[in-house]
Enzyme design. Structure first.
Site, PDB file in Angstrom:
ATOM      1  N   HIS A 141      79.148  45.178 -24.710  1.00 54.18           N
ATOM      2  CA  HIS A 141      79.313  46.610 -24.429  1.00 54.18           C
ATOM      3  C   HIS A 141      80.257  47.255 -25.439  1.00 54.18           C
ATOM      4  O   HIS A 141      79.920  48.279 -26.054  1.00 54.18           O
ATOM      5  CB  HIS A 141      79.864  46.784 -23.005  1.00 54.18           C
ATOM      6  CG  HIS A 141      80.142  48.207 -22.634  1.00 54.18           C
ATOM      7  ND1 HIS A 141      79.295  48.951 -21.844  1.00 54.18           N
ATOM      8  CD2 HIS A 141      81.189  49.038 -22.933  1.00 54.18           C
ATOM      9  CE1 HIS A 141      79.790  50.177 -21.691  1.00 54.18           C
ATOM     10  NE2 HIS A 141      80.949  50.245 -22.337  1.00 54.18           N
ATOM     11  N   GLU A 142      81.430  46.671 -25.603  1.00 60.44           N
ATOM     12  CA  GLU A 142      82.413  47.274 -26.515  1.00 60.44           C
ATOM     13  C   GLU A 142      81.933  47.221 -27.966  1.00 60.44           C
ATOM     14  O   GLU A 142      82.208  48.142 -28.746  1.00 60.44           O
ATOM     15  CB  GLU A 142      83.766  46.577 -26.368  1.00 60.44           C
ATOM     16  CG  GLU A 142      84.399  46.716 -24.980  1.00 60.44           C
ATOM     17  CD  GLU A 142      84.601  48.169 -24.558  1.00 60.44           C
ATOM     18  OE1 GLU A 142      84.761  49.040 -25.433  1.00 60.44           O
ATOM     19  OE2 GLU A 142      84.592  48.435 -23.343  1.00 60.44           O
ATOM     20  N   HIS A 202      79.955  50.246 -28.834  1.00 61.99           N
ATOM     21  CA  HIS A 202      80.763  51.386 -29.274  1.00 61.99           C
ATOM     22  C   HIS A 202      81.121  51.246 -30.760  1.00 61.99           C
ATOM     23  O   HIS A 202      81.036  52.206 -31.530  1.00 61.99           O
ATOM     24  CB  HIS A 202      82.056  51.467 -28.460  1.00 61.99           C
ATOM     25  CG  HIS A 202      81.889  52.008 -27.084  1.00 61.99           C
ATOM     26  ND1 HIS A 202      81.261  53.201 -26.817  1.00 61.99           N
ATOM     27  CD2 HIS A 202      82.295  51.518 -25.868  1.00 61.99           C
ATOM     28  CE1 HIS A 202      81.285  53.435 -25.516  1.00 61.99           C
ATOM     29  NE2 HIS A 202      81.890  52.426 -24.913  1.00 61.99           N
ATOM     30  N   HIS A 237      78.196  51.920 -32.955  1.00 61.96           N
ATOM     31  CA  HIS A 237      77.921  53.357 -32.945  1.00 61.96           C
ATOM     32  C   HIS A 237      78.791  54.040 -34.000  1.00 61.96           C
ATOM     33  O   HIS A 237      78.328  54.892 -34.767  1.00 61.96           O
ATOM     34  CB  HIS A 237      78.219  53.909 -31.551  1.00 61.96           C
ATOM     35  CG  HIS A 237      77.762  55.321 -31.323  1.00 61.96           C
ATOM     36  ND1 HIS A 237      77.934  55.961 -30.123  1.00 61.96           N
ATOM     37  CD2 HIS A 237      77.158  56.220 -32.139  1.00 61.96           C
ATOM     38  CE1 HIS A 237      77.450  57.191 -30.206  1.00 61.96           C
ATOM     39  NE2 HIS A 237      76.975  57.366 -31.415  1.00 61.96           N
TER      40      HIS A 237
END
Length: 690
Positions: free
Chosen positions: A479-480, A483, A486
């Site tokens: 998940h991290e 980021h 992105h």
């Protein structure tokens, strides 16, 4: 942004695909770097943090502030004295970049640096730079220079779409800050915003503070489960995974016991936010915060949350019944399901139904193996790989921090990720992503590479054993890293819209999309191998793990709906009730498990600061991510074409204008129509749960 011809794609996939030796414990350089103890790094040389000159001491923050303020004055003068045009927008973006470089870096250091002197200096820098930003947002002359551009049709038509959009976003910042008010009211808006900076810091710091209780207040046989300090016991968390029900209950009631000063701080914070919103012309803070998001209004958000609740209600009730049955089966002293039971018994149901014991999985999820898995996934999907780099002396704040260069197979260096993954004293126990420097195209044609920090709270490796992750930790890592990627891939011309600097209710889409990859057996099977033997994780275990994610998922999602609804009501029109009374009502309506007297969970709701009126973003982003996964990656999670398309969607590449890009943008305009997100996305998201 990654784009290439079909033949190049084929060659690169072949070149980057890697067959792991499944029976020996050899690792790639990236895997080895994370499965071994870090070489000693000199933390006290003259090179500054992140290589920023001067930040080798806390005093460097004052120097950095003064340098940014001098540059700010020059850029404001340039913006106000030049004729309207593309240079106006470029100057505004440079102004934003100059201030963000100090504020963003300080925002991380104030929570992540082990030295209190650095943390204090960084916090002062955040407040000082924040004050400057609020004053600039009410600077009439500066606003007029931008308005002259937006009101001049001939000039506006000469701008490319990206430049025009960024100009509109800067004007939006002026408008929500009260630029239209008279001088007295503009001063009041600045004062309220500065007051909010202090209240935000006070509340955020309070959410992490432990509660203390006399040692004799707890039964002797459970005291050892908590931190003992003399005659008192310190409880800094919920201990939600403890198998001892009394430990869970004690932790819940003590950790969530109301702190009167923090309750007052929250009241002041919500009152101040509402006063600011009303001053600048909004019905409530929620209306102000949601202007410019996908949802646009609080009414749309509540419609979305109620739609989810309706779709989840039967499955949520079924999940709670499964948990109650499990509680009875385990000979609990009580058969009533309580809030401190949710996490433990949902895990117990999964473990029983699918024989999921985290300790059996952890040897296959060494940190090095997981990082290799991410590296292989990004290589196949995006043509992007990690390269481990040795930090310079003084560049990092802890010797356990790893530095990764993110490199694209044709475009070269994309940026840097600092991996602060391991526990240490005074480090927050939360997983999060910090932007240190945003990407942008500089005047000389060079690209300013993004720099980010990923902060986790993992056990450090030892001489004989690497860090071993349980399945939940592995999913959080993915998940991290979503980021971080992105930020790396969102290579926009302007810093103001780079990477995660997008609408909050879209910012979580890439990270949540990565959770789908983390729970797909085809992906997990590529990297999960035993850290000692090199044996792969058996396919049956992979399948059971992936299937188990769906069990009790409705109740878990409904809990998030409750948090999001609570956040909306707190930031809506004043209720003339205490925050605890509001909590009770919303818990009854949107959750299902009873409120526990003399608790105040809202005082641990740290997302009220960074996600005020926007906590729903996690759920809306999950609805979008579910749509993207099903349409693009469910058939083939390594599909380079869809990886490229989704990468383009998240950027607005300053180098390339092609038919493929236009196709991507056309696709998003179709996919992300709000009504479709509300209905189709919600339906897809809830159908992923059982």
């Amino acid at each position: 942004v990654v784009m290439m011809l079909a033949c190049q794609r084929f060659v690169s996939v072949v070149r980057n695909s890697r067959t792991l030796s499944r029976h020996v414990t050899t690792w790639s350089p990236v895997g080895a770097a994370f499965n071994a103890q870090q070489r000693k790094v000199d933390l006290f040389q003259k090179n500054g943090l992140f290589g920023v000159p001067g930040l080798s001491t806390p005093a460097g923050f004052e120097v950095a502030q003064q340098r940014a303020l001098r540059e700010t004055e020059q850029l404001v003068e340039t913006a106000c004295n030049n004729p309207p045009g593309a240079l106006t927008v470029e100057t505004f973006d440079q102004l934003s970049d100059s201030l963000c470089k100090v504020a963003d870096l300080a925002d991380f250091v104030k929570v992540g640096h082990p030295d209190p002197a650095f943390r204090d200096a960084a916090e002062k820098a955040c407040i000082n730079i924040g004050t400057v930003v609020e004053r600039l947002n009410t600077n009439v002359e500066l606003c007029r220079s931008l308005k002259n551009l937006l009101d001049n049709k001939e000039v506006l038509d000469s701008l490319d779409p990206d430049t025009r959009r960024v100009a509109e976003l800067f004007m939006f910042d002026f408008e929500i800050s009260g630029i239209h008010l008279d001088e007295s009211k503009r001063g009041k808006a600045v004062s309220l915003n500065v007051n909010l900076l202090d209240l935000n810091n006070e509340f955020l710091n309070g959410t992490h503070l432990p509660n203390r209780i006399e040692k004799t207040a707890l039964p002797e046989h459970i005291r050892h489960c908590f931190s003992i300090d003399g005659n008192s016991i310190q409880i800094g968390g919920l201990h939600a995974d403890s198998p001892d029900e009394l430990v869970r209950e004690a932790a819940y009631k003590i950790f969530l016991f109301p702190n009167s000063s923090l309750l007052l701080c929250l009241d002041d914070l919500l009152t101040c936010r509402n006063e600011l919103a009303k001053l600048v012309g909004y019905e409530s803070f929620a209306h102000r915060a949601l202007n410019g998001t996908m949802a646009k209004t609080p009414e749309t958000v509540m419609k979305f949350l109620e739609l989810l609740t309706d779709k989840l209600s039967d499955r949520t009730a079924k999940d709670f019944n499964l948990m109650r049955d499990m509680k009875m089966k385990m000979n609990s002293r009580s058969t009533v399901l309580m809030p401190w039971d949710h996490s433990y018994f949902s895990s117990a149901v999964r473990a029983e139904r699918y024989n999921i014991d985290p300790s059996l999985y952890s040897p296959y999820f060494s940190l090095g193996a997981c990082m290799e898995g991410l590296n292989m996934l990004f290589s196949q999907l995006l043509g992007v790989s990690f390269q481990n780099e040795q930090p310079m002396a003084g560049e990092v704040w802890s010797e356990e921090v790893r530095k990764l260069a993110v490199v694209h197979e044709t475009e070269g260096l994309l940026g840097y990720i600092y991996c602060d993954f391991f526990r240490r004293p005074d480090k927050p126990h939360q997983d999060c992503h910090f932007t240190i420097q945003g990407g942008r195209l500089k005047k000389d044609g060079e690209y300013q590479h993004p720099v980010v920090v990923l902060m986790l709270s993992l056990p450090p490796p030892t001489r004989s054993t690497p860090t071993l992750l349980n399945p939940g930790m592995m999913e959080n890592l993915f998940h991290e890293m979503g980021h971080a990627m992105h930020s790396m891939l969102g290579r926009t011309r302007y810093q103001h819209v780079t990477g995660t600097r997008c609408s909050t209710d879209f910012a979580e889409v890439p990270s949540i999309l990565m959770e789908f990859f983390a729970t797909d057996y085809r992906v997990v099977n590529q990297f999960a191998r035993h850290y000692q033997t090199g044996q792969p994780l058996p396919k049956s275990m992979v399948s059971r793990l992936c299937e188990s994610k769906r069990i009790c998922g409705a109740a878990d999602t409904q809990l998030q709906v409750f948090y999001a609804a609570l956040d909306q009501v707190y930031h809506g029109k004043p209720q003339n009730r205490s925050t605890t009374d509001i909590l009770k009502k919303m818990q009854e309506k949107f959750y299902g498990l009873p409120y526990v007297p003399n608790t105040a969970w809202q005082l641990r709701f740290s997302h009220l600061i960074g996600y005020g009126a926007k906590y729903y973003s996690y759920l809306m982003s999950r609805a979008i991510a579910s749509m993207v996964w099903r349409q693009c990656f469910q058939k083939d999670p390594f599909n380079r074409y869809w990886g490229t398309i989704n990468c383009i969607v998240h950027s607005s590449n300053w180098q390339q204008r092609t038919g493929t890009r236009e196709l991507a943008l056309g696709m998003t305009s179709e996919i992300y129509l709000l009504e479709r997100v509300l209905r189709v996305g919600a339906a897809m998201m809830t159908s992923d749960l059982r």
